[in-house]
Design a protein around this motif. Structure first.
Motif, PDB file in Angstrom:
ATOM      1  N   GLU A  74      15.518  24.211  29.401  1.00 14.81           N
ATOM      2  CA  GLU A  74      14.433  23.273  29.690  1.00 14.81           C
ATOM      3  C   GLU A  74      13.948  23.422  31.134  1.00 14.81           C
ATOM      4  O   GLU A  74      12.740  23.429  31.397  1.00 14.81           O
ATOM      5  CB  GLU A  74      14.901  21.841  29.419  1.00 14.81           C
ATOM      6  N   ARG A  75      14.879  23.529  32.059  1.00 14.92           N
ATOM      7  CA  ARG A  75      14.489  23.709  33.466  1.00 14.92           C
ATOM      8  C   ARG A  75      13.627  24.952  33.640  1.00 14.92           C
ATOM      9  O   ARG A  75      12.552  24.906  34.262  1.00 14.92           O
ATOM     10  CB  ARG A  75      15.750  23.824  34.332  1.00 14.92           C
ATOM     11  N   ASP A  76      14.082  26.056  33.084  1.00 14.12           N
ATOM     12  CA  ASP A  76      13.381  27.324  33.289  1.00 14.12           C
ATOM     13  C   ASP A  76      12.075  27.380  32.508  1.00 14.12           C
ATOM     14  O   ASP A  76      11.112  28.030  32.937  1.00 14.12           O
ATOM     15  CB  ASP A  76      14.301  28.485  32.906  1.00 14.12           C
ATOM     16  N   LEU A 147      11.324  20.928  22.281  1.00 12.84           N
ATOM     17  CA  LEU A 147      12.541  21.024  23.086  1.00 12.84           C
ATOM     18  C   LEU A 147      13.038  19.646  23.517  1.00 12.84           C
ATOM     19  O   LEU A 147      14.249  19.378  23.501  1.00 12.84           O
ATOM     20  CB  LEU A 147      12.295  21.904  24.312  1.00 12.84           C
ATOM     21  N   GLU A 148      12.118  18.775  23.906  1.00 13.63           N
ATOM     22  CA  GLU A 148      12.536  17.445  24.368  1.00 13.63           C
ATOM     23  C   GLU A 148      13.103  16.608  23.227  1.00 13.63           C
ATOM     24  O   GLU A 148      14.156  15.977  23.366  1.00 13.63           O
ATOM     25  CB  GLU A 148      11.364  16.715  25.030  1.00 13.63           C
ATOM     26  N   ASP A 149      12.403  16.585  22.094  1.00 13.42           N
ATOM     27  CA  ASP A 149      12.915  15.801  20.968  1.00 13.42           C
ATOM     28  C   ASP A 149      14.225  16.380  20.443  1.00 13.42           C
ATOM     29  O   ASP A 149      15.121  15.643  20.025  1.00 13.42           O
ATOM     30  CB  ASP A 149      11.872  15.734  19.851  1.00 13.42           C
ATOM     31  N   THR A 150      14.343  17.702  20.484  1.00 11.88           N
ATOM     32  CA  THR A 150      15.606  18.334  20.090  1.00 11.88           C
ATOM     33  C   THR A 150      16.710  17.962  21.068  1.00 11.88           C
ATOM     34  O   THR A 150      17.842  17.663  20.664  1.00 11.88           O
ATOM     35  CB  THR A 150      15.449  19.864  20.031  1.00 11.88           C
ATOM     36  N   GLU A 184      15.901  12.415  28.803  1.00 15.83           N
ATOM     37  CA  GLU A 184      15.249  13.339  27.868  1.00 15.83           C
ATOM     38  C   GLU A 184      14.291  12.582  26.955  1.00 15.83           C
ATOM     39  O   GLU A 184      13.220  13.081  26.600  1.00 15.83           O
ATOM     40  CB  GLU A 184      16.303  14.082  27.036  1.00 15.83           C
ATOM     41  N   ALA A 185      14.665  11.369  26.578  1.00 15.74           N
ATOM     42  CA  ALA A 185      13.778  10.554  25.743  1.00 15.74           C
ATOM     43  C   ALA A 185      12.496  10.200  26.499  1.00 15.74           C
ATOM     44  O   ALA A 185      11.403  10.182  25.918  1.00 15.74           O
ATOM     45  CB  ALA A 185      14.505   9.288  25.300  1.00 15.74           C
ATOM     46  N   ARG A 186      12.618   9.934  27.796  1.00 19.60           N
ATOM     47  CA  ARG A 186      11.419   9.657  28.600  1.00 19.60           C
ATOM     48  C   ARG A 186      10.535  10.895  28.695  1.00 19.60           C
ATOM     49  O   ARG A 186       9.303  10.799  28.655  1.00 19.60           O
ATOM     50  CB  ARG A 186      11.828   9.196  29.999  1.00 19.60           C
ATOM     51  N   HIS A 187      11.165  12.053  28.835  1.00 17.89           N
ATOM     52  CA  HIS A 187      10.387  13.298  28.867  1.00 17.89           C
ATOM     53  C   HIS A 187       9.624  13.488  27.561  1.00 17.89           C
ATOM     54  O   HIS A 187       8.449  13.878  27.562  1.00 17.89           O
ATOM     55  CB  HIS A 187      11.317  14.501  29.074  1.00 17.89           C
ATOM     56  N   ALA A 188      10.312  13.237  26.453  1.00 15.39           N
ATOM     57  CA  ALA A 188       9.663  13.383  25.149  1.00 15.39           C
ATOM     58  C   ALA A 188       8.444  12.471  25.053  1.00 15.39           C
ATOM     59  O   ALA A 188       7.380  12.872  24.560  1.00 15.39           O
ATOM     60  CB  ALA A 188      10.657  13.070  24.029  1.00 15.39           C
TER      61      ALA A 188
END
Length: 276
Positions: A74-76, A147-150, A184-188
């Motif tokens: 995710e970072r990359d 990727l975020e939801d995963t 991660e949920a906030r990112h999604a």
């Protein structure tokens, strides 16, 4: 209780059942009395432990390394998007830069907990998949959402494993995983907002053109044995004019289901040059 007959039936369905059950038996005997070990409840618990472990990435250290690999990706991924000329429209760059910073912090935290040097376990990527995911802005957002939801569901899947393990390492790892899970949920939600979608997973409104595996199991109408979709059909609720589709969507949006390691790798695996 004919345990030998039950074992025989289980092994017919799963050739590896003997090894799984033996491992679970040894683990549970460490804390159970001899009398308790002879009860049906002990047997049921042993079976549950044996087969629940199938979705785990391993022990606490293995789970943290698995999480770290996903965080590297995710970072990359966001860094690559950040530095690809012309990819991000005006007004969206700040979101992507901030998410990339968060993912970098997650990497630093997990490396610290594991006692690793910076980028010590950095994976190699499949450049073809990565480049395809960054082909244009809409494609980037589609993959970012996936990727975020995963990631959210991956952490949820392993949290139960850490809780079950109960070792000293697991007790350290669990709060770390939960702290990352919520971000991660906030990112999604942020990525969904950027796509003009509802900020939570919603039946028929995920905007996914890529991979339906990301939302596997999300259409469950029951939680904890309760028929939540059926709740909307109770006489006292019929006046609220819930259609069957509205009821299904409401339940879908209210809960999040975990993903096993294998399910996560089926989604994220193509990004890596070799499987985790």
């Amino acid at each position: 209780m004919n345990l030998f007959g039950i074992f025989s039936q289980i092994e017919k369905a799963d050739a590896e059942a003997g090894d799984k059950l033996d491992f679970a038996r040894r683990k549970m005997l460490k804390t159970a009395t001899v009398a308790a070990a002879a009860t049906p409840a002990f047997f049921v618990g042993m079976v549950n432990k044996a087969f629940a472990a199938e979705g785990c990435a391993g022990d606490a250290v293995a789970i943290l390394k698995y999480a770290l690999t996903l965080e590297y990706l995710e970072r990359d991924f966001y860094r690559a998007a950040q530095f690809k000329a012309g990819l991000l429209p005006a007004g969206t760059r700040a979101y992507v830069v901030q998410i990339a910073k968060h993912e970098a912090q997650h990497v630093d935290l997990l490396e610290g907990v594991l006692g690793l040097k910076k980028n010590e376990l950095q994976p190699k990527y499949n450049t073809g998949t990565l480049n395809a995911a960054l082909a244009d802005y809409d494609t980037f957002l589609t993959y970012a959402q996936a990727l975020e939801d995963t990631g959210v569901r991956a952490y949820k899947g392993q949290a139960a494993c850490l809780l079950e393990e109960g070792s000293a390492t697991a007790k350290v790892a669990l709060p770390v995983a939960l702290r990352i899970h919520s971000v991660e949920a906030r990112h999604a939600a942020a990525v969904r907002h950027m796509r003009g979608l509802r900020v939570w997973a919603s039946s028929g409104e995920n905007g996914m053109e890529a991979d339906p595996k990301v939302y596997a199991h999300e259409d469950m109408g029951q939680q904890g044995g309760a028929d939540l979709e059926g709740y909307f059909n109770l006489p006292e609720n019929k006046m609220k004019l819930y259609t069957p589709e509205m009821a299904k969507r409401t339940v879908y949006e209210s809960f999040d289901e975990p993903l096993t390691k294998d399910e996560v790798l089926a989604i994220a695996g193509p990004f890596f040059a070799s499987m985790m």
